[in-house]
Design a protein around this motif. Sequence first.
Motif, short mmCIF file in Angstrom:
data_model
loop_
_atom_site.label_atom_id
_atom_site.label_comp_id
_atom_site.label_asym_id
_atom_site.label_seq_id
_atom_site.Cartn_x
_atom_site.Cartn_y
_atom_site.Cartn_z
N TRP A 207 13.78 51.25 -16.43
CA TRP A 207 12.33 51.16 -16.67
C TRP A 207 12.15 50.26 -17.89
CZ3 TRP A 207 8.60 55.94 -16.35
CH2 TRP A 207 7.29 55.48 -16.37
N ILE A 208 11.84 49.02 -17.62
CA ILE A 208 11.90 48.01 -18.66
C ILE A 208 10.58 47.90 -19.42
CG2 ILE A 208 11.23 46.15 -17.09
CD1 ILE A 208 13.20 44.33 -18.58
N ARG A 209 10.71 47.75 -20.73
CA ARG A 209 9.53 47.56 -21.57
C ARG A 209 9.20 46.07 -21.65
NH1 ARG A 209 12.40 51.36 -24.66
NH2 ARG A 209 12.90 49.87 -26.30
N SER A 210 8.82 45.52 -20.51
CA SER A 210 8.43 44.12 -20.47
C SER A 210 7.11 43.93 -21.20
CB SER A 210 8.26 43.67 -19.01
OG SER A 210 7.19 44.39 -18.41
N GLU A 211 6.75 42.68 -21.42
CA GLU A 211 5.48 42.39 -22.08
C GLU A 211 4.31 43.01 -21.30
OE1 GLU A 211 8.29 38.86 -22.67
OE2 GLU A 211 7.65 40.13 -21.00
N ALA A 212 4.37 42.89 -19.96
CA ALA A 212 3.30 43.42 -19.13
C ALA A 212 3.25 44.95 -19.19
CB ALA A 212 3.45 42.95 -17.70
N MET A 213 4.43 45.59 -19.16
CA MET A 213 4.46 47.05 -19.20
C MET A 213 3.92 47.58 -20.53
SD MET A 213 5.09 49.84 -17.60
CE MET A 213 5.88 49.14 -16.15
N LEU A 214 4.27 46.93 -21.62
CA LEU A 214 3.73 47.34 -22.92
C LEU A 214 2.21 47.19 -22.94
CD1 LEU A 214 6.38 45.72 -25.29
CD2 LEU A 214 6.16 48.14 -24.72
N ASP A 215 1.71 46.13 -22.32
CA ASP A 215 0.26 45.92 -22.27
C ASP A 215 -0.42 47.01 -21.44
OD1 ASP A 215 0.46 43.69 -23.84
OD2 ASP A 215 0.23 42.26 -22.20
N ILE A 216 0.22 47.42 -20.36
CA ILE A 216 -0.35 48.47 -19.52
C ILE A 216 -0.59 49.75 -20.31
CG2 ILE A 216 0.19 50.05 -17.62
CD1 ILE A 216 1.51 47.65 -16.20
N PHE A 217 0.36 50.08 -21.16
CA PHE A 217 0.25 51.30 -21.97
C PHE A 217 -0.46 51.07 -23.30
CE2 PHE A 217 3.99 52.74 -19.39
CZ PHE A 217 3.37 53.86 -18.83
N GLY A 218 -0.78 49.81 -23.60
CA GLY A 218 -1.48 49.51 -24.85
C GLY A 218 -0.63 49.74 -26.08
N VAL A 219 0.68 49.44 -25.97
CA VAL A 219 1.61 49.64 -27.09
C VAL A 219 2.39 48.35 -27.32
CG1 VAL A 219 1.82 52.13 -26.73
CG2 VAL A 219 3.38 50.57 -25.51
N THR A 220 3.22 48.35 -28.33
CA THR A 220 4.12 47.24 -28.62
C THR A 220 5.55 47.75 -28.57
OG1 THR A 220 4.20 47.61 -31.01
CG2 THR A 220 2.36 46.27 -30.15
N GLU A 221 6.49 46.85 -28.74
CA GLU A 221 7.90 47.29 -28.78
C GLU A 221 8.14 48.21 -29.96
OE1 GLU A 221 11.76 48.02 -27.95
OE2 GLU A 221 10.25 47.15 -26.63
N ASP A 222 7.40 48.03 -31.04
CA ASP A 222 7.57 48.90 -32.21
C ASP A 222 6.90 50.26 -32.02
OD1 ASP A 222 9.03 47.01 -33.63
OD2 ASP A 222 7.24 46.11 -34.51
N THR A 223 5.86 50.32 -31.18
CA THR A 223 5.09 51.57 -31.04
C THR A 223 5.19 52.16 -29.64
OG1 THR A 223 3.03 50.43 -30.41
CG2 THR A 223 3.46 50.73 -32.77
N TRP A 224 6.20 51.77 -28.86
CA TRP A 224 6.24 52.15 -27.45
C TRP A 224 6.27 53.65 -27.23
CZ3 TRP A 224 10.24 54.92 -25.25
CH2 TRP A 224 11.45 54.96 -25.94
N ARG A 225 6.77 54.40 -28.20
CA ARG A 225 6.82 55.86 -28.02
C ARG A 225 5.44 56.49 -28.00
NH1 ARG A 225 11.20 54.19 -30.70
NH2 ARG A 225 13.26 54.95 -30.05
N ASP A 226 4.43 55.76 -28.45
CA ASP A 226 3.06 56.28 -28.37
C ASP A 226 2.62 56.44 -26.92
OD1 ASP A 226 3.02 56.18 -31.11
OD2 ASP A 226 1.77 54.39 -31.24
N ALA A 227 3.29 55.76 -26.00
CA ALA A 227 2.93 55.87 -24.59
C ALA A 227 3.41 57.16 -23.94
CB ALA A 227 3.50 54.68 -23.82
N LEU A 228 4.26 57.91 -24.64
CA LEU A 228 4.84 59.11 -24.04
C LEU A 228 3.80 60.19 -23.80
CD1 LEU A 228 8.26 59.45 -25.90
CD2 LEU A 228 7.61 58.02 -23.96
N GLU A 229 2.72 60.18 -24.55
CA GLU A 229 1.66 61.16 -24.33
C GLU A 229 1.04 60.97 -22.95
OE1 GLU A 229 -2.51 62.74 -26.40
OE2 GLU A 229 -1.22 61.29 -27.44
#
Length: 305
Positions: A207-229
């Motif tokens: 499950w890759i944190r591509s640029e598009a996937m990060l945008d879908i969750f509204g996060v960045t590579e630095d803040t990707w864990r915020d998407a876990l909620e």
Amino acid sequence: MNKDLTGKVALVAGGTRGASRAIAVELGRSGAEVYVTGRTTREERSEVDRSETIEGTVDLIGEAGGSGVAVRVDHLDPDEVRGLAERIDAEHGRLDILVDGVWGGDDYIGWATPVWEHSLDASLRMVRLGIDSHIITSHHLLPLVIRQPGGLVVDMTDGTAEYNAKFREGTSLAFYVAKTAAHNLAIAQAAETRDHECTAVAMTPGWIRSEAMLDIFGVTEDTWRDALEEQPHFAISESPTFVGRAVAALAADPERARFSGQTLNSGQLAKVYGFDDVDGSRPDGWRYMVEVAGQDKPADTTGYR
């Protein structure tokens, strides 16, 4: 782990963003001269309509200490792909590593839409992007890969052969056909290039944190864990660099022929070659998807990264 690719010539087709961009960067970091192709440049965008460009990928290769060349190519246009092959032939006389990551079909997926309700144009476009472009690229570039023994071909896909043995519920027929074609492409390429001592594989990230996937969750590579909620299972996600390191390690392995014809994944190769993701972990994404997410268990990456 040996990742020295000094003197090797590589092409990452569709290297504009995502896994393919990271692969291009890691091949360059390891010493290969990397051609990066795609349809989005600083002057022109493809139908994907995102800001990432092939020149941006080459900039990242340079920042990693490598060398790259951006060439705008539509891999569905045989004449453009032929011209690319002629340029590489003239400049190097061979191609050591071919990574085919051409896709650009995410906007056509039509999630959970049966084929009779799904746009026929969208269905056929995914097949063109996921199958036709790869065959066109193979036709024109494989003669350079087999010119010397030891070439490597990598067809990028989504999902392991085992995971894709059943229909991907929630996707769509054409997406499933387009993506699973990579498994058979690798089998066929391996057979047809065997006498030239070439290795051909399919490769999937988790499950890759591509640029598009990060945008879908509204996060960045630095803040990707915020998407876990919103999506707890995103805890198993991996950076694009993880699969980039997988391909670079495979390319540097003198015994990689043992994998020819197989579909490999980043978590699997991390165990073989001993590399980590950028956070120091080793996510085993597809095993997690089967054993945890696929069993409707609560999100828990213990033992999986």
